[in-house]
Design an enzyme around this catalytic site. Structure first.
Site, PDB file in Angstrom:
ATOM      1  CD  GLU A   1      38.743  44.194  46.047  1.00 54.10           C
ATOM      2  OE1 GLU A   1      38.042  44.462  45.043  1.00 54.10           O
ATOM      3  OE2 GLU A   1      38.704  43.102  46.624  1.00 54.10           O
TER       4      GLU A   1
ATOM      5  CD  GLU B   1      36.897  42.117  50.953  1.00 52.31           C
ATOM      6  OE1 GLU B   1      36.600  41.456  49.924  1.00 52.31           O
ATOM      7  OE2 GLU B   1      36.699  43.337  51.047  1.00 52.31           O
TER       8      GLU B   1
END
Length: 205
Positions: free
Chosen positions: A46, A107
């Site tokens: 991220e 995810e």
């Protein structure tokens, strides 16, 4: 197994980036003989785009192991695509339309629907239904290679995060590795002789 280098969101200075390259090298040299590895994660989870750093991590991974593809987990679809597989954390509780392919959801769920093993029945059902919904959507989309739920197990954290009890209840199993109802969704896809069981496992001789 999709194996990633350590780190989350942050990219540091030049010295810090040398440590990232060191971690890529150490990870691949340690685990490249393990047949369970299918993808190397060569991007800090991220993190923002950083062309120079991620060109180097990707090239290093291919040099050390030319037999496997690379990915780099992002939290924005417009990210620069440097690796072999565009890996994305999709917390929309649905499946977004990919910009790049091949495309893997790395995810989903997690903090969007934390569920304790002792939550009321309706929430535990909704938790399982969320996992079923996303898996059903990704299976029905030929642009998506698959979806990995976040995460397998609840885990310890600090008291300011999550429910305040120092546990992230993001898993499909609790912190003691006992299945929540969502885990049985995944168990239902296994052959009958490998079904999940709540029976305790004997440890030791």
């Amino acid at each position: 197994m999709f194996e990633e280098i350590p780190g989350w969101q942050y990219i540091g200075d030049t010295a810090w980036q040398h440590l990232v390259l060191r971690d890529v090298k150490a990870m691949i040299e340690r685990d490249r003989n393990r047949p369970s590895i299918i993808l190397w994660g060569v991007r800090i989870n991220e993190s923002p785009d950083h062309t120079g750093l991620y060109q180097r991590t990707n090239a290093l991974a291919h040099e050390l192991d030319p037999t496997r593809q690379t990915g780099g987990v992002r939290d924005f679809l417009e990210s620069e695509f440097l690796e072999d597989v565009f890996t994305y954390n999709d917390f929309s509780n649905s499946v977004l339309n990919p910009i790049h392919q091949p495309y893997l959801i790395t995810e989903f769920g997690g903090h969007m629907f934390p569920t304790k093993s002792w939550d009321h029945e309706e929430r535990r059902i909704q938790h399982a239904q969320l996992h079923a919904k996303v898996q059903n959507l990704q299976i029905g989309c030929d642009k998506v290679a698959g979806a990995i739920g976040w995460c397998a197990f609840d885990y310890n954290t600090h008291r300011e995060f999550g429910s305040g009890d120092r546990i992230c209840h993001h898993g499909v199993m609790d912190i003691f590795r006992l299945p929540k109802w969502a885990a049985y969704l995944y168990g239902s896809q296994l052959p009958p002789n490998r079904l999940l069981s709540c029976k305790s496992q004997r440890i030791g001789p």
